[in-house]
Design an enzyme around this catalytic site. Structure first.
Site, PDB file in Angstrom:
ATOM      1  N   LYS A   9       0.834  -1.210   0.000  1.00 39.31           N
ATOM      2  CA  LYS A   9       0.000   0.000   0.000  1.00 39.31           C
ATOM      3  C   LYS A   9       0.872   1.265   0.000  1.00 39.31           C
ATOM      4  O   LYS A   9       2.067   1.207   0.300  1.00 39.31           O
ATOM      5  CB  LYS A   9      -0.932  -0.038   1.219  1.00 39.31           C
ATOM      6  CG  LYS A   9      -1.958  -1.170   1.153  1.00 39.31           C
ATOM      7  CD  LYS A   9      -2.964  -1.070   2.299  1.00 39.31           C
ATOM      8  CE  LYS A   9      -4.008  -2.172   2.216  1.00 39.31           C
ATOM      9  NZ  LYS A   9      -5.035  -2.042   3.282  1.00 39.31           N
ATOM     10  N   TYR A  49     -12.536  -2.358  -3.925  1.00 42.49           N
ATOM     11  CA  TYR A  49     -13.100  -2.404  -2.570  1.00 42.49           C
ATOM     12  C   TYR A  49     -14.635  -2.360  -2.578  1.00 42.49           C
ATOM     13  O   TYR A  49     -15.243  -1.930  -1.590  1.00 42.49           O
ATOM     14  CB  TYR A  49     -12.535  -1.262  -1.730  1.00 42.49           C
ATOM     15  CG  TYR A  49     -11.126  -1.529  -1.210  1.00 42.49           C
ATOM     16  CD1 TYR A  49     -10.862  -2.602  -0.363  1.00 42.49           C
ATOM     17  CD2 TYR A  49     -10.059  -0.692  -1.550  1.00 42.49           C
ATOM     18  CE1 TYR A  49      -9.582  -2.849   0.124  1.00 42.49           C
ATOM     19  CE2 TYR A  49      -8.769  -0.937  -1.064  1.00 42.49           C
ATOM     20  CZ  TYR A  49      -8.549  -2.020  -0.227  1.00 42.49           C
ATOM     21  OH  TYR A  49      -7.289  -2.260   0.258  1.00 42.49           O
ATOM     22  N   ASN A 112      -2.230   0.285   6.765  1.00 44.21           N
ATOM     23  CA  ASN A 112      -1.693  -0.961   7.327  1.00 44.21           C
ATOM     24  C   ASN A 112      -0.775  -1.704   6.342  1.00 44.21           C
ATOM     25  O   ASN A 112      -0.590  -2.908   6.440  1.00 44.21           O
ATOM     26  CB  ASN A 112      -2.817  -1.845   7.876  1.00 44.21           C
ATOM     27  CG  ASN A 112      -3.843  -2.205   6.816  1.00 44.21           C
ATOM     28  OD1 ASN A 112      -3.677  -1.866   5.654  1.00 44.21           O
ATOM     29  ND2 ASN A 112      -4.889  -2.902   7.205  1.00 44.21           N
ATOM     30  N   HIS A 115      -2.110  -5.369   1.552  1.00 41.70           N
ATOM     31  CA  HIS A 115      -3.388  -6.069   1.349  1.00 41.70           C
ATOM     32  C   HIS A 115      -3.072  -7.506   0.973  1.00 41.70           C
ATOM     33  O   HIS A 115      -2.099  -7.760   0.256  1.00 41.70           O
ATOM     34  CB  HIS A 115      -4.186  -5.429   0.203  1.00 41.70           C
ATOM     35  CG  HIS A 115      -5.322  -6.298  -0.266  1.00 41.70           C
ATOM     36  ND1 HIS A 115      -6.562  -6.245   0.302  1.00 41.70           N
ATOM     37  CD2 HIS A 115      -5.366  -7.278  -1.220  1.00 41.70           C
ATOM     38  CE1 HIS A 115      -7.346  -7.160  -0.281  1.00 41.70           C
ATOM     39  NE2 HIS A 115      -6.638  -7.793  -1.212  1.00 41.70           N
ATOM     40  N   GLU A 126      -9.311 -11.028  -7.607  1.00 46.66           N
ATOM     41  CA  GLU A 126      -8.409  -9.881  -7.413  1.00 46.66           C
ATOM     42  C   GLU A 126      -7.218  -9.937  -8.361  1.00 46.66           C
ATOM     43  O   GLU A 126      -6.778  -8.896  -8.872  1.00 46.66           O
ATOM     44  CB  GLU A 126      -7.938  -9.836  -5.947  1.00 46.66           C
ATOM     45  CG  GLU A 126      -9.066  -9.451  -4.997  1.00 46.66           C
ATOM     46  CD  GLU A 126      -8.656  -9.440  -3.526  1.00 46.66           C
ATOM     47  OE1 GLU A 126      -9.512  -9.146  -2.683  1.00 46.66           O
ATOM     48  OE2 GLU A 126      -7.480  -9.729  -3.221  1.00 46.66           O
TER      49      GLU A 126
HETATM   50  P1  GDP Z   1      -8.085  -6.686   5.480  1.00 49.21           P
HETATM   51  O1  GDP Z   1      -8.676  -7.828   4.687  1.00 49.21           O
HETATM   52  O2  GDP Z   1      -7.292  -7.158   6.683  1.00 49.21           O
HETATM   53  O3  GDP Z   1      -7.292  -5.736   4.622  1.00 49.21           O
HETATM   54  O4  GDP Z   1      -9.298  -5.859   6.121  1.00 49.21           O
HETATM   55  P2  GDP Z   1     -10.737  -5.444   5.529  1.00 49.21           P
HETATM   56  O5  GDP Z   1     -11.063  -6.168   4.268  1.00 49.21           O
HETATM   57  O6  GDP Z   1     -11.696  -5.515   6.672  1.00 49.21           O
HETATM   58  O7  GDP Z   1     -10.544  -3.883   5.205  1.00 49.21           O
HETATM   59  C1  GDP Z   1      -9.925  -3.449   4.027  1.00 49.21           C
HETATM   60  C2  GDP Z   1      -9.030  -2.271   4.355  1.00 49.21           C
HETATM   61  O8  GDP Z   1      -9.835  -1.186   4.811  1.00 49.21           O
HETATM   62  C3  GDP Z   1      -8.053  -2.502   5.518  1.00 49.21           C
HETATM   63  O9  GDP Z   1      -6.887  -3.196   5.142  1.00 49.21           O
HETATM   64  C4  GDP Z   1      -7.766  -1.092   5.959  1.00 49.21           C
HETATM   65  O10 GDP Z   1      -6.834  -0.437   5.084  1.00 49.21           O
HETATM   66  C5  GDP Z   1      -9.140  -0.438   5.815  1.00 49.21           C
HETATM   67  N1  GDP Z   1      -9.932  -0.517   7.052  1.00 49.21           N
HETATM   68  C6  GDP Z   1     -10.519  -1.628   7.596  1.00 49.21           C
HETATM   69  N2  GDP Z   1     -11.185  -1.331   8.730  1.00 49.21           N
HETATM   70  C7  GDP Z   1     -11.025   0.013   8.908  1.00 49.21           C
HETATM   71  C8  GDP Z   1     -11.506   0.925   9.902  1.00 49.21           C
HETATM   72  O11 GDP Z   1     -12.206   0.566  10.852  1.00 49.21           O
HETATM   73  N3  GDP Z   1     -11.130   2.233   9.741  1.00 49.21           N
HETATM   74  C9  GDP Z   1     -10.360   2.660   8.694  1.00 49.21           C
HETATM   75  N4  GDP Z   1     -10.057   3.970   8.600  1.00 49.21           N
HETATM   76  N5  GDP Z   1      -9.911   1.828   7.734  1.00 49.21           N
HETATM   77  C10 GDP Z   1     -10.229   0.528   7.841  1.00 49.21           C
END
Ligand code: GDP
Length: 131
Positions: A9, A49, A112, A115, A126
Site C-alpha cells: 500500500k 473495494y 496498514n 493487502h 483480485e
Molecule cells: P483486510 O482484509 O485485513 O485488509 O481488512 P478489511 O477487508 O476488513 O478492510 C480493508 C481495508 O480497509 C483494511 O486493510 C484497511 O486499510 C481499511 N480498514 C478496515 N477497517 C477500517 C476501519 O475501521 N477504519 C479505517 N479507517 N480503515 C479501515
C-alpha cells in the site's frame, strides 16, 4: 499450488519498505509470479473495494489507496491465501501477532501497509482485476 494477491500500500511504498516486504515474502516461500507498480485511479480502487460499499471508512480508504504508487503482486505457494494472511497479521496492527508484517511496519488500521486476498475465490478475482 495456489495463488493470492498482495498489494504494497502507499504508506509502505512511501517509507521505502517494498524491499522489506518482498524479502519477507520470499523468505516465507512465496514465489512472485506477477509484479507491477502503478498509482490506482479512483474507479479502480472503488471497484477493488466494492465489498466495503456503505462502510464509513470507504471514502478515506479510496483516498489513501489512490494517494501514491502501490506494488501489485500475484504470489504462488501451497496454501497461499491462508499462509499470506498469517504472515501479514490482523487488519489493525495493534492487534496483529508479534513478528507479522503489519505488527512490524503498519501505521494504523487504515495505513496498514499491505493487502492480501482473504479467500481462494477472492484471490482469483483480485488477480484478474489487475493482471
Ligand atoms: P483486510 O482484509 O485485513 O485488509 O481488512 P478489511 O477487508 O476488513 O478492510 C480493508 C481495508 O480497509 C483494511 O486493510 C484497511 O486499510 C481499511 N480498514 C478496515 N477497517 C477500517 C476501519 O475501521 N477504519 C479505517 N479507517 N480503515 C479501515
Amino acid at each position: 499450488m495456489s495463488r493470492t494477491l498482495l498489494i504494497v500500500k502507499p504508506d509502505a511504498v512511501e517509507r521505502n519498505l517494498i524491499g522489506y516486504i518482498v524479502g519477507r515474502l520470499e523468505r516465507a516461500g512465496f514465489k512472485i509470479v506477477e509484479m507491477r507498480m502503478l498509482t490506482l485511479d479512483e474507479t479502480k480502487a472503488r471497484s477493488f473495494y466494492a465489498v466495503h460499499e456503505g462502510k464509513p471508512f470507504l471514502n478515506d480508504l479510496v483516498k489513501f489507496m489512490t494517494s501514491g504508487p502501490v506494488v501489485l503482486m500475484a504470489l504462488e505457494k501451497e496454501n497461499a491465501v491462508e499462509d499470506l494472511r498469517t504472515l501479514i497479521g490482523a487488519t489493525d496492527p495493534a492487534k496483529a501477532a508479534c513478528g507479522t508484517i503489519r505488527q512490524e511496519i503498519a501505521l494504523n488500521i487504515e495505513k496498514n501497509s499491505v493487502h492480501a486476498s482473504d479467500s481462494d475465490d477472492n484471490a482469483t478475482k483480485e488477480i484478474a482485476h489487475f493482471f
